[in-house]
Write an enzyme that holds these catalytic residues in place. Structure first.
Site, PDB file in Angstrom:
ATOM      1  N   CYS A   2       5.613   2.855   2.493  1.00  0.00           N
ATOM      2  CA  CYS A   2       6.657   1.864   2.300  1.00  0.00           C
ATOM      3  C   CYS A   2       6.150   0.505   2.768  1.00  0.00           C
ATOM      4  CB  CYS A   2       7.954   2.166   3.048  1.00  0.00           C
ATOM      5  SG  CYS A   2       8.651   3.769   2.643  1.00  0.00           S
ATOM      6  N   ARG A  27       1.901   0.175  -1.375  1.00  0.00           N
ATOM      7  CA  ARG A  27       2.310   1.050  -0.279  1.00  0.00           C
ATOM      8  C   ARG A  27       3.380   2.053  -0.710  1.00  0.00           C
ATOM      9  NH1 ARG A  27       0.704  -0.946   4.561  1.00  0.00           N
ATOM     10  NH2 ARG A  27       2.247   0.295   5.653  1.00  0.00           N
ATOM     11  N   TRP A  71       8.258   4.566  -0.617  1.00  0.00           N
ATOM     12  CA  TRP A  71       7.544   5.788  -0.960  1.00  0.00           C
ATOM     13  C   TRP A  71       8.347   6.893  -0.290  1.00  0.00           C
ATOM     14  CZ3 TRP A  71       4.958   9.768   1.659  1.00  0.00           C
ATOM     15  CH2 TRP A  71       4.074  10.535   0.881  1.00  0.00           C
ATOM     16  N   ASN A  97       9.898   1.660   7.792  1.00  0.00           N
ATOM     17  CA  ASN A  97       8.704   2.376   7.342  1.00  0.00           C
ATOM     18  C   ASN A  97       8.352   3.377   8.430  1.00  0.00           C
ATOM     19  OD1 ASN A  97       6.254   3.149   6.228  1.00  0.00           O
ATOM     20  ND2 ASN A  97       5.149   1.423   7.120  1.00  0.00           N
ATOM     21  N   GLY A  98       8.404   4.659   8.087  1.00  0.00           N
ATOM     22  CA  GLY A  98       8.088   5.678   9.089  1.00  0.00           C
ATOM     23  C   GLY A  98       8.955   6.901   8.864  1.00  0.00           C
ATOM     24  N   GLU A 467     -15.750  12.862  -4.801  1.00  0.00           N
ATOM     25  CA  GLU A 467     -15.100  11.558  -4.975  1.00  0.00           C
ATOM     26  C   GLU A 467     -14.828  11.280  -6.458  1.00  0.00           C
ATOM     27  OE1 GLU A 467     -13.529   9.620  -3.271  1.00  0.00           O
ATOM     28  OE2 GLU A 467     -13.537   7.712  -4.298  1.00  0.00           O
ATOM     29  N   LYS A 471     -11.115  10.545  -7.801  1.00  0.00           N
ATOM     30  CA  LYS A 471     -10.778   9.316  -8.533  1.00  0.00           C
ATOM     31  C   LYS A 471     -10.125   9.672  -9.864  1.00  0.00           C
ATOM     32  CE  LYS A 471     -10.922   6.983  -6.335  1.00  0.00           C
ATOM     33  NZ  LYS A 471     -11.080   6.650  -4.969  1.00  0.00           N
ATOM     34  N   GLU A 474      -6.516  11.253  -9.439  1.00  0.00           N
ATOM     35  CA  GLU A 474      -5.428  10.408  -8.927  1.00  0.00           C
ATOM     36  C   GLU A 474      -4.968   9.351  -9.929  1.00  0.00           C
ATOM     37  OE1 GLU A 474      -8.024   7.710  -5.773  1.00  0.00           O
ATOM     38  OE2 GLU A 474      -5.956   8.132  -5.280  1.00  0.00           O
ATOM     39  N   LYS A 589      -0.955   3.482  -1.058  1.00  0.00           N
ATOM     40  CA  LYS A 589      -2.277   3.056  -0.602  1.00  0.00           C
ATOM     41  C   LYS A 589      -2.555   3.473   0.831  1.00  0.00           C
ATOM     42  CE  LYS A 589      -6.038   0.580  -1.045  1.00  0.00           C
ATOM     43  NZ  LYS A 589      -7.048   1.233  -1.881  1.00  0.00           N
TER      44      LYS A 589
HETATM   45  C1  AGP Z   1      -8.399   7.113  -2.423  1.00  0.00           C
HETATM   46  O1  AGP Z   1      -8.509   6.637  -3.711  1.00  0.00           O
HETATM   47  C2  AGP Z   1      -7.070   7.364  -1.906  1.00  0.00           C
HETATM   48  N1  AGP Z   1      -6.163   6.350  -2.195  1.00  0.00           N
HETATM   49  C3  AGP Z   1      -6.970   8.008  -0.532  1.00  0.00           C
HETATM   50  O2  AGP Z   1      -7.651   9.210  -0.598  1.00  0.00           O
HETATM   51  C4  AGP Z   1      -7.454   7.214   0.705  1.00  0.00           C
HETATM   52  O3  AGP Z   1      -8.841   7.103   0.675  1.00  0.00           O
HETATM   53  C5  AGP Z   1      -6.983   7.955   1.974  1.00  0.00           C
HETATM   54  O4  AGP Z   1      -5.590   7.970   2.002  1.00  0.00           O
HETATM   55  C6  AGP Z   1      -7.537   7.353   3.251  1.00  0.00           C
HETATM   56  O5  AGP Z   1      -7.134   6.026   3.430  1.00  0.00           O
HETATM   57  P1  AGP Z   1      -7.800   5.117   4.536  1.00  0.00           P
HETATM   58  O6  AGP Z   1      -9.236   4.944   4.181  1.00  0.00           O
HETATM   59  O7  AGP Z   1      -7.040   3.836   4.487  1.00  0.00           O
HETATM   60  O8  AGP Z   1      -7.661   5.830   5.852  1.00  0.00           O
END
Ligand code: AGP
Length: 594
Positions: A2, A27, A71, A97-98, A467, A471, A474, A589
């Site tokens: 959020c 977010r 979110w 947020n939380g 990875e 990618k 997602e 994010k």
């Molecule tokens: C990656 O594309 C994702 N959005 C996700 O896996 C992200 O890398 C993960 O949530 C960790 O985030 P951070 O690096 O901000 O800790």
């Protein structure tokens, strides 16, 4: 997750809030809303994206307000569950947020006391608690309400008749942007870049009273001064700059990211962090913790450090480590988190520190919680990453890991020179991958019709396969799985066939032959194979149905060019499938919940 924002000043709050919220949608984006102080409080919210809400709204008059982009954690995305949430009288509005762990108990208590709660959110208890404790002093009522709450509660409250905002930070980020007779609140810096470059980072437990002329912060009941910081990111950094999506822009920024990150490290005469173990005997036994893409960077780091420094490295998912991981004070730990705010990563930092372990954070966000908790921080210089899918921050993390390992490399001086030269060549090699974009896009269009895709790699390119699959899944919603090349035959072979392609990452090292053997076994099961390989490897190309080539490179650095090629592949598959690339469904994010 959020995103929350607040504004108090002379501008029309509605447009400031909606503008800032638009920049926080990474977010969370399943619903959004604003509350603006006028005669009373006007709340406008819905289960739509910020642009749609902005379009639907008639102008509101007030110059003070709060906003939220959600979110969902408690209750489905809907108008009633969207924030701001209000008390019974509609005079108090809160964005949060939380996660409030004891919200069920609080709801029941409040209901018994005559409060009517309309939503399924945990957040709604906050305005009702403020209402319950209000006896003429808004700030005291917020302070008292927060005492009842267990969990994480970064929030901003607004009350009719009060020309101030009251904000609290606990377990997720909140910054105050300082303006000229106006002030801003936001979950993250990109929201405020258009308005100010002066920010204050609030700490856990802080309660801030913000009005147009100033800010007062208290922690544990006592006034406290929080230092002001200057933000170096520019407005352009957080804009699309002519690209269709942030993700594509961020993929294309990677040569620059490598240059900027390296330039900073090279400028420092010292190693960027000391890998010497607690006993002072030289590097031994390193622990790397991270989540998602950062975890994949950590896995590449394991291969880099084990290969160069010849010490055992454990790389674990932060969340798993938090529940079962063993650690001793002799361990040295690296925690990798681009945002510096991921709850699982931050919990790992806390656990490590409690065990007496020294923690080095690798993060992209100056002033983030990880940077403040760790003993030492290595920054990547990727600039703000807006797209939910991490790309340029991943590359920045790899550069940090190479540079971290090099001073301790147990290799002769000629090899060391060779490695440093190759590292400096990376921006050029990544640019060559980007120059091959049209060919990758063409292959992506042919892959876009499949619903299941495996990715395989071996050695240092095994995490690249993980990875690549992450990618793709997602942003394109194709079911994709990354596997160690040698592992596919131990079960997943049952799924192979003409409708299940395999992307094989082939490197020019001792993993080449075994990966080629795996490709032959896969072909025998009729799966189409896309080979990602170095230019000039004609024999391997002959085995493949599709080929993506990358420039020849020292195998140690092959994850850099291979990852960029797979980012482009994922991007163009998702584009072909018409997916909302920057804001994939159900994701956010920065994952600030467990
Ligand atoms: C990656 O594309 C994702 N959005 C996700 O896996 C992200 O890398 C993960 O949530 C960790 O985030 P951070 O690096 O901000 O800790």
């Amino acid at each position: 997750m959020c995103g929350i924002v607040g504004y108090i000043g002379a501008r029309k709050a509605q447009s400031v809030l909606l503008d800032c919220l638009g920049k926080l949608e990474y977010r969370g984006y399943d619903s959004c809303g604003i509350a603006v102080l006028n005669d009373g409080i006007e709340v406008r919210k819905d289960a739509v994206r910020v642009k749609a809400l902005a379009k639907a709204l008639a102008p509101l008059n007030g110059t003070t307000g709060i906003g939220h982009t959600r979110w969902a954690t408690h209750g489905e995305p809907s108008k009633v569950n969207a924030h701001p949430q209000c008390d019974c009288t509609g005079r108090i509005a809160v964005v949060h947020n939380g996660v409030i762990n004891n919200f069920q108990k609080l709801r029941e208590q409040l209901a018994e006391e005559g409060h009517t709660l309309a939503s399924q959110t945990d957040t709604e208890v906050i305005p009702h608690l403020i209402e319950k404790y209000y006896d003429g002093d808004f700030v005291k009522a917020v302070e008292r309400a927060l005492k009842d709450i267990e969990g994480s509660y970064t929030m901003i409250a607004l009350m009719a008749g009060e020309s101030r905002l009251v904000a609290a930070r606990k377990d997720s980020p909140l910054i105050i942007g300082i303006g000229d007779r106006e002030n801003f609140l936001a979950s993250d810096v990109p929201a405020l870049l258009d308005y100010t470059s002066r920010v204050i980072y609030l700490e856990d437990g802080d309660i801030a009273v913000v009005n147009a002329g100033g800010v007062r912060v208290k922690n544990n009941g006592s006034p406290i001064v929080r230092e002001e910081h200057k933000i170096l990111w520019s407005v352009e950094d957080a804009q699309k700059g002519g690209y269709e999506h942030f993700m594509l822009k961020e993929i294309h920024e990677q040569p620059r990211v490598i240059r900027d990150t390296l330039a900073e490290y090279i400028a420092s005469a010292e190693p960027i962090a000391d890998l010497t173990a607690a006993g002072g005997t030289g590097p031994e036994d390193l622990l790397i913790l991270a989540c998602g893409t950062s975890y994949h960077a950590g896995l590449v780091g394991k291969y880099i450090i084990e290969g160069l420094v010849k010490i055992p490295v454990r790389c674990e998912m932060a969340d798993e480590f938090n529940y079962a991981g063993q650690v001793s004070a002799r361990n040295k730990a690296l925690v990798i988190t681009q945002s510096g705010e991921t709850t699982d990563a931050l919990k790992a930092v806390k656990k490590l520190k409690e065990a007496g372990c020294e923690v080095i954070a690798i993060t992209n966000v100056v002033g983030s919680t990880a940077s403040r908790l760790a003993d030492r921080t290595i920054y990547t210089r990727a600039g703000p990453e807006i797209s939910v899918a991490a790309t340029k921050t991943f590359l920045g993390q790899l550069i940090a890991l190479y540079w971290l390992a090099l001073p301790y490399a147990r290799v002769d001086i000629r090899r060391l020179d060779e490695l440093v030269r190759e590292l400096r060549q990376l921006p050029v090699k990544v640019q060559q991958v980007l120059d091959n974009e049209a060919a990758i896009a063409d292959i992506a269009r042919q892959m876009a019709g499949y619903e299941n895709i495996f990715f395989i790699g071996k050695g240092i390119n095994y995490p690249v396969a993980l990875e690549g699959a992450l990618k793709l899944k997602e942003i394109s919603y194709i079911h994709a799985e990354g596997y160690a090349a040698g592992e596919l035959k131990h079960g997943p072979f049952a799924l192979l066939g003409s409708r299940t392609p395999v992307v094989a990452v082939v490197a020019q090292d001792n993993t080449c032959e075994p990966v080629i053997t795996s490709i032959k076994e896969i072909k025998a099961r009729r799966s189409p194979v896309l080979v990602l390989m170095s230019e000039g490897d004609d024999d391997t190309a002959e085995l493949a149905d599709f080929v993506i080539t990358v420039p020849q490179i020292d195998p140690l650095f092959s994850p850099v060019v291979n990852s960029v090629a797979l980012q482009l592949l994922a991007y163009y598959v998702a584009k072909q499938r018409d997916c909302p690339i920057d804001f994939p469904r159900n994701l956010a994010k920065s994952v600030t919940v467990e």
